[in-house]
Enzyme design. Sequence first.
Site, PDB file in Angstrom:
ATOM      1  N   LYS A 266     -21.840  -2.972 -10.193  1.00  0.00           N
ATOM      2  CA  LYS A 266     -21.573  -2.863  -8.750  1.00  0.00           C
ATOM      3  C   LYS A 266     -22.044  -1.489  -8.289  1.00  0.00           C
ATOM      4  O   LYS A 266     -21.750  -0.481  -8.918  1.00  0.00           O
ATOM      5  CB  LYS A 266     -20.080  -3.050  -8.463  1.00  0.00           C
ATOM      6  CG  LYS A 266     -19.694  -2.770  -6.992  1.00  0.00           C
ATOM      7  CD  LYS A 266     -18.236  -3.122  -6.682  1.00  0.00           C
ATOM      8  CE  LYS A 266     -17.835  -2.637  -5.289  1.00  0.00           C
ATOM      9  NZ  LYS A 266     -16.420  -2.942  -4.962  1.00  0.00           N
ATOM     10  N   ASP A 271     -17.588   2.815  -0.033  1.00  0.00           N
ATOM     11  CA  ASP A 271     -16.866   1.644   0.447  1.00  0.00           C
ATOM     12  C   ASP A 271     -15.815   2.068   1.466  1.00  0.00           C
ATOM     13  O   ASP A 271     -14.696   2.434   1.110  1.00  0.00           O
ATOM     14  CB  ASP A 271     -16.213   0.918  -0.740  1.00  0.00           C
ATOM     15  CG  ASP A 271     -15.496  -0.355  -0.294  1.00  0.00           C
ATOM     16  OD1 ASP A 271     -15.671  -0.753   0.877  1.00  0.00           O
ATOM     17  OD2 ASP A 271     -14.763  -0.940  -1.124  1.00  0.00           O
ATOM     18  N   LYS A 278     -10.654   0.621   5.541  1.00  0.00           N
ATOM     19  CA  LYS A 278      -9.600   1.088   4.643  1.00  0.00           C
ATOM     20  C   LYS A 278      -8.774   2.175   5.332  1.00  0.00           C
ATOM     21  O   LYS A 278      -9.313   2.949   6.120  1.00  0.00           O
ATOM     22  CB  LYS A 278     -10.225   1.713   3.393  1.00  0.00           C
ATOM     23  CG  LYS A 278     -10.745   0.727   2.373  1.00  0.00           C
ATOM     24  CD  LYS A 278     -11.267   1.475   1.154  1.00  0.00           C
ATOM     25  CE  LYS A 278     -11.907   0.527   0.154  1.00  0.00           C
ATOM     26  NZ  LYS A 278     -10.973  -0.422  -0.454  1.00  0.00           N
ATOM     27  N   ASP A 289     -17.405   3.863  -5.821  1.00  0.00           N
ATOM     28  CA  ASP A 289     -17.579   2.416  -5.847  1.00  0.00           C
ATOM     29  C   ASP A 289     -18.927   1.965  -6.426  1.00  0.00           C
ATOM     30  O   ASP A 289     -19.237   0.775  -6.455  1.00  0.00           O
ATOM     31  CB  ASP A 289     -17.347   1.829  -4.447  1.00  0.00           C
ATOM     32  CG  ASP A 289     -16.638   0.484  -4.493  1.00  0.00           C
ATOM     33  OD1 ASP A 289     -16.054   0.156  -5.537  1.00  0.00           O
ATOM     34  OD2 ASP A 289     -16.687  -0.242  -3.485  1.00  0.00           O
ATOM     35  N   ASP A 348     -13.816  -5.812   3.277  1.00  0.00           N
ATOM     36  CA  ASP A 348     -13.540  -4.861   2.208  1.00  0.00           C
ATOM     37  C   ASP A 348     -13.661  -5.519   0.824  1.00  0.00           C
ATOM     38  O   ASP A 348     -13.697  -4.837  -0.193  1.00  0.00           O
ATOM     39  CB  ASP A 348     -12.144  -4.256   2.394  1.00  0.00           C
ATOM     40  CG  ASP A 348     -11.941  -3.000   1.579  1.00  0.00           C
ATOM     41  OD1 ASP A 348     -12.937  -2.467   1.049  1.00  0.00           O
ATOM     42  OD2 ASP A 348     -10.785  -2.547   1.466  1.00  0.00           O
ATOM     43  N   GLU A 350     -16.223  -6.572  -0.551  1.00  0.00           N
ATOM     44  CA  GLU A 350     -17.685  -6.577  -0.443  1.00  0.00           C
ATOM     45  C   GLU A 350     -18.374  -6.590  -1.801  1.00  0.00           C
ATOM     46  O   GLU A 350     -19.499  -7.071  -1.915  1.00  0.00           O
ATOM     47  CB  GLU A 350     -18.160  -5.351   0.355  1.00  0.00           C
ATOM     48  CG  GLU A 350     -18.321  -4.042  -0.432  1.00  0.00           C
ATOM     49  CD  GLU A 350     -17.026  -3.540  -1.052  1.00  0.00           C
ATOM     50  OE1 GLU A 350     -15.947  -3.927  -0.559  1.00  0.00           O
ATOM     51  OE2 GLU A 350     -17.075  -2.773  -2.027  1.00  0.00           O
ATOM     52  N   ARG A 352     -17.889  -8.314  -4.501  1.00  0.00           N
ATOM     53  CA  ARG A 352     -18.210  -9.669  -4.968  1.00  0.00           C
ATOM     54  C   ARG A 352     -19.380 -10.274  -4.190  1.00  0.00           C
ATOM     55  O   ARG A 352     -20.097 -11.117  -4.702  1.00  0.00           O
ATOM     56  CB  ARG A 352     -16.947 -10.546  -4.901  1.00  0.00           C
ATOM     57  CG  ARG A 352     -16.391 -10.743  -3.538  1.00  0.00           C
ATOM     58  CD  ARG A 352     -14.938 -11.222  -3.545  1.00  0.00           C
ATOM     59  NE  ARG A 352     -13.990 -10.141  -3.838  1.00  0.00           N
ATOM     60  CZ  ARG A 352     -12.677 -10.296  -3.923  1.00  0.00           C
ATOM     61  NH1 ARG A 352     -12.133 -11.483  -3.786  1.00  0.00           N
ATOM     62  NH2 ARG A 352     -11.889  -9.273  -4.185  1.00  0.00           N
TER      63      ARG A 352
HETATM   64  N1  BES Z   1     -13.858  -0.951  -4.105  1.00  0.00           N
HETATM   65  C1  BES Z   1     -12.662  -1.650  -3.832  1.00  0.00           C
HETATM   66  C2  BES Z   1     -11.735  -1.755  -5.030  1.00  0.00           C
HETATM   67  C3  BES Z   1     -11.185  -0.462  -5.595  1.00  0.00           C
HETATM   68  C4  BES Z   1      -9.886  -0.076  -5.322  1.00  0.00           C
HETATM   69  C5  BES Z   1     -11.945   0.298  -6.468  1.00  0.00           C
HETATM   70  C6  BES Z   1      -9.379   1.080  -5.880  1.00  0.00           C
HETATM   71  C7  BES Z   1     -11.438   1.453  -7.019  1.00  0.00           C
HETATM   72  C8  BES Z   1     -10.163   1.837  -6.735  1.00  0.00           C
HETATM   73  C9  BES Z   1     -12.987  -3.083  -3.379  1.00  0.00           C
HETATM   74  O1  BES Z   1     -14.185  -3.269  -2.714  1.00  0.00           O
HETATM   75  C10 BES Z   1     -11.904  -3.497  -2.457  1.00  0.00           C
HETATM   76  O2  BES Z   1     -11.762  -2.880  -1.444  1.00  0.00           O
HETATM   77  N2  BES Z   1     -11.165  -4.520  -2.830  1.00  0.00           N
HETATM   78  C11 BES Z   1     -10.098  -5.017  -2.049  1.00  0.00           C
HETATM   79  C12 BES Z   1     -10.138  -6.505  -2.095  1.00  0.00           C
HETATM   80  C13 BES Z   1      -9.233  -7.199  -1.094  1.00  0.00           C
HETATM   81  C14 BES Z   1      -9.717  -6.938   0.313  1.00  0.00           C
HETATM   82  C15 BES Z   1      -9.228  -8.670  -1.388  1.00  0.00           C
HETATM   83  C16 BES Z   1      -8.797  -4.491  -2.640  1.00  0.00           C
HETATM   84  O3  BES Z   1      -8.688  -4.374  -3.857  1.00  0.00           O
HETATM   85  O4  BES Z   1      -7.893  -4.161  -1.863  1.00  0.00           O
HETATM   86 ZN    ZN Z   2     -15.676  -1.861  -3.151  1.00  0.00          ZN
HETATM   87 ZN    ZN Z   3     -14.010  -2.878  -0.613  1.00  0.00          ZN
END
Ligand code: BES
Ligand code: ZN
Ligand code: ZN
Length: 498
Positions: A266, A271, A278, A289, A348, A350, A352
């Site tokens: 990734k 992000d 966020k 990220d 968010d 993103e 995937r």
């Molecule tokens: N990049 C984040 C996940 C992340 C969180 C990485 C903390 C490193 C540390 C990812 O893109 C994300 O924001 N995921 C969301 C998914 C949700 C919206 C279904 C999450 O984990 O809150």
């Molecule tokens: Zn992310």
């Molecule tokens: Zn994200």
Amino acid sequence: MELSVVKGNFEKEVCDVLVLYAFQTKKEEGGVVLPTDIALKGLLTKVMSEERFKGGSGQALFVRTDGLIPAKRVLILGLGKKEDLTLETIREATAVGFQAARSLKTKKIVLVIPCENEALFDVQDVTHAMTEGVRLAAYTFSRYKKQKKNGVISFVVMAADPKVVSLAKKGMAQGELFSKGTLFARDLVNTPAHHMRPIDLVDVAKEIAKKNPAITVRVFGKDRLEKMGAGGILGVAQGSEHAPYMVHMIYKPSVRTKKRVALVGKAVTFDSGGLSLKPADYMMTMKQDMAGAASVLGAFCVMSEISPKLEVHGIFAAVENMPSGKAIRPGDVLVAMNKKTVEVLNTDAEGRLTLMDTLCYAQKQKPNCVIDLATLTGACVVALGEEITGVMSNDQTLTQKILFAAKAAGENMWELPLEKSYKKLIKSTIADIQNIGGRYGGALTAGLFLQEFVDPKMPWAHLDIAGPAFAERDINTYTKKGATGHAVRTLLEFLQTF
Ligand code: BES
Ligand code: ZN
Ligand code: ZN
């Protein structure tokens, strides 16, 4: 800093610090044992008992030698109980030794090889771990610091037996490569997003290919991505000022082989969450990220020297996830490279969306297996904590190989299920699939989402490194706050033993 292995007698060596390792034993056996006998024996035992030094793992004790041997001081490092000894204990103890020696502003440090005569571990593996302990502990990210730390210290691992010396040299060379790859990844992840844009990741890959004749690189810009139908990559990128790229690196070994592994990372350079923005606290460290791609690049930076006997493909889609008037909206529908439609309910989620296309592309290379690495979900951090990677896979053999490699590398990974019955959670009312599941089990629904883009016959593993990729606090003596370079050593170990 210089590391070397030298044949010699450490009792006679002139140096600032002589490092010895000690085991902890039961009281009736005398409390502590030094694995080696030296001219100072009486003194060391006396000071160890005065200072109540028990040889516990993580303990360190300086003893001044008062001219009895040429070394100015002895530093005794505890290894804990012999029956509990692991290479990780040796890595950590050596890192403790490095830190203690550095604080004294020493120049030359001589180390013995712990348990050299005990046949607990191969000399090669022990010196590999020692080297990592020193190199990883010595790391600082100083690009933006006016005052750069750079003391000249030389670490000399000393052994008397020429056979041991030659094995130790091999182990140290391995440790140097594993560390180099890890520190390379740390630098990429620590670099703030304004200096690590998608185009910068492209340049990093090109630079690696330029230095290594065995590695070639292909780069696909926006036009090519449109032709390929990479709707996910383009959709995530559309809110950013920075154009997206897909990068495909290929390492070809000098020997003929039909074996081929694809590593997918990734690579979201920042992000923000996009329109599903966020909160500030969560956004603070989101330059991390792209850590999945950084681990792949870290492995590629030493690939030629590790020279695995298989073809390795490193693939990532570099994008930035930003809100803007052009950004993708919650509710929009994207079409992936394999023509599946995805309802984007949260911008968010993103990672995937970029990975679905990258996984499709990776499988077109006809690899024997695909491994993806991604800082994919906060939910994985909730499930396993900050120090353990979640491994989800459709192939038990591959899972076991990865977990075995992780153990050997001293990195924490644990299997999570691709639970079929949770597939209903990512069903969409208007498209083939939606990009978020329910409130719970977020790491698993993310894994299931990715699985929708993987041929059931293709051995595939997904590593959610959201916890371990970036340390919010110091983890241990050789992994400090900031980027960790997590998974590089597991990847190298995996490729070497594939
Ligand atoms: N990049 C984040 C996940 C992340 C969180 C990485 C903390 C490193 C540390 C990812 O893109 C994300 O924001 N995921 C969301 C998914 C949700 C919206 C279904 C999450 O984990 O809150
Ligand atoms: Zn992310
Ligand atoms: Zn994200």
